[in-house]
Design an enzyme around this catalytic site. Sequence first.
Site, PDB file in Angstrom:
ATOM      1  N   ASP A   1      31.503  39.079  30.125  1.00 51.71           N
ATOM      2  CA  ASP A   1      31.528  39.977  31.281  1.00 51.71           C
ATOM      3  C   ASP A   1      30.171  39.889  31.979  1.00 51.71           C
ATOM      4  O   ASP A   1      29.151  40.211  31.382  1.00 51.71           O
ATOM      5  CB  ASP A   1      31.815  41.401  30.798  1.00 51.71           C
ATOM      6  CG  ASP A   1      32.307  42.295  31.928  1.00 51.71           C
ATOM      7  OD1 ASP A   1      32.202  41.883  33.096  1.00 51.71           O
ATOM      8  OD2 ASP A   1      32.782  43.397  31.635  1.00 51.71           O
TER       9      ASP A   1
ATOM     10  N   GLU B   1      34.638  37.873  34.908  1.00 53.20           N
ATOM     11  CA  GLU B   1      34.912  37.993  33.480  1.00 53.20           C
ATOM     12  C   GLU B   1      35.972  37.011  33.014  1.00 53.20           C
ATOM     13  O   GLU B   1      36.816  36.561  33.796  1.00 53.20           O
ATOM     14  CB  GLU B   1      35.312  39.415  33.112  1.00 53.20           C
ATOM     15  CG  GLU B   1      36.556  39.914  33.777  1.00 53.20           C
ATOM     16  CD  GLU B   1      36.922  41.303  33.257  1.00 53.20           C
ATOM     17  OE1 GLU B   1      37.441  41.419  32.149  1.00 53.20           O
ATOM     18  OE2 GLU B   1      36.667  42.270  34.009  1.00 53.20           O
TER      19      GLU B   1
END
Length: 363
Positions: A10, A105
Site C-alpha cells: 500500500d 495498492e
Amino acid sequence: MTERMIAHLDADAFYVSIELQRHPELRGKPVVVAGSGPRSVVTTASYEAREYGVGSAMPTTRARRLCPQATFLPPDFNCYRKAAKQVFAIVRSHFEQIEVMGLDELYIDLSEMVSPRAAVRRLVNEIAERTGLSYSVGIGPNKLVAKVASDAEKPKGFVALTSEQARQRFAQSTPRLLPGIGPKTSAKLSRIGIDTIAALAATSPEALSEQFGERLGPYLHRRAHFQDDSPISEEREAVSESRERTFSQDIVELEAMYEQLAKLSERLCSSLQARGHRGRTISIKVRLSNFTTVTRARTLEKFVNDSTTVTTVACELLRAYAPAKPVRLLGVRVAGFEQGGQAQQSTQPEPTKKLQQRLLFDD
DNA sequence: TCTGGGGTCCTGCGGCGT
DNA sequence: TCTGACGCCGCAGGACCC
C-alpha cells in the site's frame, strides 16, 4: 491445501508523494491534493496535513478551514498513472501472481516462495530507489490479514501476522477496520452492542444472520476471525462504464440537463468505442439539490455504444423522471456488456469480492 | 460540514412465462 | 379457465471500495 502467504503493498500518501517529487520545497509541510471547484473533495493529504484533521473524501472547503496554511494542489491523474505503471512493472519483474487494486495498492501471492519476506523487503527497497515512492507492507495467510496489516504501521510499515495474531492484535479495534465493513454496517453493529472486532468474533453467525441476512451475517463473522479464501486474480472484465458530473451550481432547466447528458454520453461512448465495449442497459443517475439520488434504467434489445442512442435514451429517462428539484449531479451509465459468456451467475460467494480493475491506464 | 468520480456487488421487488 | 409455485430478468436502491 498448502498454507497461503499473501503480501499487500500500500503506497504511503501516493498522490502527495508524487507531487512532492515535483515540489521538493514542500517536503515536511502540509500538502493537500484536491479539486478546486466549490464542491470538490480531498483526494489525498500529506501526513503533516492529516495532523490537522484533513482526510480523504473531505470537502475541500472544510480542509481549507482546518488547515489554511496547507498547499493545495490539483490532482494530475495522468502523472499518477505513469508512476503506478512504473511500480507495477518493477513488481511484475520479480513476481508472477499479482492483483492490482487501484493506482496505489496491490496484492502479491508469495505462497510458493522460499524466503518471501526477504523478497518483499528487497522489492520495496528497489521501488523506493527507482521511483522515490514508499510503501507499507502487510503479510498474512490471506488478503484480509495482509490488507489490515499493511495499514497498521503506516508509513513505511512492514507487518507480518497470522490470522490468530491479527485477531489478538486488533481485538479491541472497531469492526470498521475490516475491509467490507463500512459506515452503515459499523453503525448497525454498534446499535446492537458490537463495538470491537473481538465482540463481533464472539457473536455467532446465526445471531448475525438474524440482523444482517443469510449472506452478510456469516461473512461478518468470518471477517472478525480474519478468515478469507478469496483468490489473487489478475484481471476481471469490466461489466459497466459510466460518466458523471457534479455541477458547481444546481441546474433547473430541463434543456440544460439534456445538454449535459449529451456531453456525458459522448465522453462515455468514445471511451466505450476505444475499448470495444457495447452494452444493452442504459441508465441515468440524478442527484437533487437535497442530495437524494435516483437511478433510472432501460434495457434495449441491441448492444450499443453510439452516443446518439445513449443520449436519446438518457434524455427519455430523464424526461420520464422529471426531477422535482434542482439537479446537482447527472450521470450516464452503460452496463450489461456483450461477450465473455453470461456474467449473470456470480461465481463470487463473498459480498466484498470485487476487484476494481478499472480505468487505470488510459492516458 | 455539506458532501467527487468511477467502479462492483447485493438485496428486494414486481412482472412474466412455464 | 383459474391459481399457485418457481425461476428468471430487469429495475431501483444501498453499501462498499479506491
